[in-house]
Write a protein that holds these residues in place. Structure first.
Motif, short mmCIF file in Angstrom:
data_model
loop_
_atom_site.label_atom_id
_atom_site.label_comp_id
_atom_site.label_asym_id
_atom_site.label_seq_id
_atom_site.Cartn_x
_atom_site.Cartn_y
_atom_site.Cartn_z
N MET A 1 35.63 58.88 50.26
CA MET A 1 35.54 57.41 49.52
C MET A 1 34.20 57.61 48.20
N GLU A 2 34.08 56.94 47.32
CA GLU A 2 33.06 57.51 46.18
C GLU A 2 32.95 56.20 45.58
N HIS A 3 31.16 56.28 45.67
CA HIS A 3 30.65 54.86 44.80
C HIS A 3 31.09 55.04 43.66
N ILE A 4 31.46 53.49 43.02
CA ILE A 4 31.89 53.73 41.67
C ILE A 4 31.70 52.48 40.90
N ALA A 5 31.14 52.57 39.67
CA ALA A 5 30.41 50.76 39.38
C ALA A 5 30.73 51.29 38.22
N VAL A 6 31.68 49.76 38.17
CA VAL A 6 32.24 49.47 37.02
C VAL A 6 31.75 48.09 36.18
N LEU A 7 31.20 48.41 35.70
CA LEU A 7 30.30 47.91 34.11
C LEU A 7 31.23 46.63 33.47
N GLY A 8 31.03 45.42 33.72
CA GLY A 8 32.21 44.02 32.58
C GLY A 8 32.88 43.73 33.87
N ALA A 9 33.03 42.43 34.30
CA ALA A 9 33.45 41.29 35.46
C ALA A 9 35.21 41.03 34.04
N GLY A 10 34.91 41.00 33.31
CA GLY A 10 36.90 40.56 32.83
C GLY A 10 37.54 41.27 33.18
N SER A 11 38.66 40.87 32.48
CA SER A 11 39.94 40.78 33.70
C SER A 11 40.50 42.06 33.71
N TRP A 12 39.79 43.18 32.35
CA TRP A 12 40.71 44.58 32.89
C TRP A 12 39.27 44.88 33.64
N GLY A 13 37.91 44.74 33.72
CA GLY A 13 37.18 45.75 34.87
C GLY A 13 37.06 45.23 36.34
N THR A 14 37.84 44.23 36.15
CA THR A 14 37.89 43.45 37.79
C THR A 14 39.02 44.10 38.12
N ALA A 15 40.56 43.71 37.23
CA ALA A 15 41.71 44.44 37.56
C ALA A 15 41.08 46.28 37.83
N LEU A 16 40.92 46.97 36.73
CA LEU A 16 40.41 48.11 37.24
C LEU A 16 39.25 48.29 38.89
N ALA A 17 38.46 47.25 39.00
CA ALA A 17 38.14 47.30 39.93
C ALA A 17 38.85 47.27 41.21
N LEU A 29 31.07 46.05 41.23
CA LEU A 29 31.28 45.37 39.98
C LEU A 29 30.40 44.08 39.14
N TRP A 30 30.05 44.72 38.04
CA TRP A 30 28.74 44.47 37.44
C TRP A 30 28.72 43.42 36.74
N GLY A 31 28.36 41.81 36.09
CA GLY A 31 29.11 41.08 35.06
C GLY A 31 27.28 40.51 35.04
N HIS A 32 27.53 39.73 33.49
CA HIS A 32 25.83 39.48 33.66
C HIS A 32 26.21 37.66 33.30
N ARG A 33 27.54 37.41 33.88
CA ARG A 33 27.65 35.77 34.17
C ARG A 33 27.28 36.05 35.59
N PRO A 34 26.13 34.63 36.05
CA PRO A 34 25.27 34.94 37.75
C PRO A 34 27.25 33.86 38.12
N GLU A 35 27.45 33.13 38.03
CA GLU A 35 27.92 32.10 38.64
C GLU A 35 29.69 32.95 38.97
N TYR A 62 27.93 42.72 41.34
CA TYR A 62 26.03 42.73 40.96
C TYR A 62 25.61 42.26 39.90
N GLU A 63 24.19 41.43 39.99
CA GLU A 63 23.55 40.68 38.83
C GLU A 63 22.80 41.76 38.08
N SER A 64 22.67 42.98 38.66
CA SER A 64 21.17 43.54 38.21
C SER A 64 22.05 44.93 38.03
N LEU A 65 22.09 45.31 36.78
CA LEU A 65 22.40 47.26 36.55
C LEU A 65 22.38 47.69 37.31
N GLU A 66 20.46 48.23 37.18
CA GLU A 66 19.79 49.19 38.71
C GLU A 66 20.73 49.71 39.67
N MET A 67 20.59 48.33 40.12
CA MET A 67 21.66 48.47 41.82
C MET A 67 22.49 48.96 41.43
#
Length: 346
Positions: A1-17, A29-35, A62-67
């Protein structure tokens, strides 16, 4: 198992996640919209971008990019082209170790005429960036998230990094990943197909038939191969997944946002109105401007791109653009191929 960050919670980022979580990885999965982040964590859905899809519980928002990137080696960059530089600068500020960055966006930056890999390498610190890998190919997020068979390609200047990414994403049930050493060709094919998809949507909006679309796809492929070869790409790459494969899927499917935008333009809607109604980034619009500039710089003929530029930015009526294409002087169909192969042999 690998820890992987996907930046961008749009359709393609979510599908790859979704794919990565299916493969047993811990996905952030990091996104800039809290909701959106809250919905991912509480309901395991992302209804705005992938309605009626239940996400694996291995995905955490995740809302925090650092985390999101803390102790992570692999970052999947799934943000629009215009946001690439800003997100890279943010990574510089919060990361303390090198990453393999997998970019999955498709575009060229206007004015600088840089490919996305070049933008990432220019922005990210050497202490933070280990390698860049591009993942591209004929792939709608809507179908991937429903586990429908899909094939893509990965490429990098470091093919060991590409093979590592291949291993992370490949899924024997529905997501097949190939490697291709032609980084330039893979990026150019993925970016420029959006232009042709816009044009294909316009022809459908105008009420033209399959003949027109077949012409656009084949002559569009000639344009892509022409400019790609001028940039050092292998012409054979454009006969593969990121060439003809990507063209087919984006020019013929209602899932394609570029096709949908073009379709609205063909029906008489103005560009600003179309972009506002889409609700998602239409990369082909920005890429058309970049490709138009690129053609001028390289002195390469791109007639479809040229007339589409006039439709988008000079308010030329789509019907007049088609008439202009049809009235061009006669030429030989294989002229491009002969010239490309001749240059290669020299």
């Amino acid at each position: 198992m690998e820890h992987i960050a996907v930046l961008g919670a749009g359709s393609w980022g979510t599908a790859l996640a979704f794919v990565l979580a299916d493969n047993g990885h811990d996905v952030r999965l990091w996104g800039h919209r809290p909701e959106v982040v809250q919905e991912i964590n509480e309901r395991h859905t992302n209804f705005k971008y992938l309605p009626d899809v239940q996400l694996p519980k291995g995905i955490k928002g995740y809302e925090s990019l650092e985390m999101a990137i803390k102790d992570v080696h692999i970052i999947v960059l799934a943000v629009p082209t215009k946001a690439i530089r800003e997100v890279c600068r943010q990574i510089n500020e919060v990361s303390d170790h090198p990453h393999i960055v997998v970019h999955v966006s498709k575009g060229i930056e206007p004015d600088t005429l840089m490919r996305i890999t070049e933008m990432i390498e220019e922005e990210m610190l050497s202490s933070v960036l280990e390698d860049v890998v591009v993942l591209s190919g004929p792939s709608h997020a809507e179908e991937v998230s429903r586990r429908q068979p899909t094939t893509v390609t990965v490429s990098s200047q470091n093919m060991k990094a590409a093979e590592k990414v291949q291993d992370l994403f490949i899924n024997q049930q529905y997501f097949r990943v190939y490697t291709n050493p032609d980084l330039v060709g893979v990026e150019i094919g993925g970016a420029l197909k959006n232009i042709i998809a816009l044009a294909a949507g316009i022809t459908d909006g105008l009420g033209y038939g399959d003949n027109a679309k077949a012409a656009l796809i084949t002559r569009g492929l000639a344009e892509i191969a022409r400019v790609g070869s001028a940039m050092g790409a292998n012409p054979l790459t454009f006969s593969g997944l990121t060439g003809i494969g990507d063209l087919i899927v984006t020019c013929t499917s209602v899932h394609s946002r570029n096709w949908r935008a073009g379709n609205l333009l063909g029906k008489g809607h103005k560009l600003d109105e179309v972009l506002e109604n889409m609700g998602m980034v239409v990369e082909g619009v920005r890429t058309t401007k970049a490709a138009y500039q690129l053609a001028e710089k390289l002195q390469v003929k791109m007639p479809i791109t040229s007339v589409l530029y006039d439709v988008l930015f000079n308010e030329i009526h789509p019907k007049d653009a088609v008439d202009k294409l049809m009235a061009r002087g006669k030429t030989h169909e294989m002229e491009d191929l002969v010239n490309i192969l001749g240059d290669r042999m020299c």
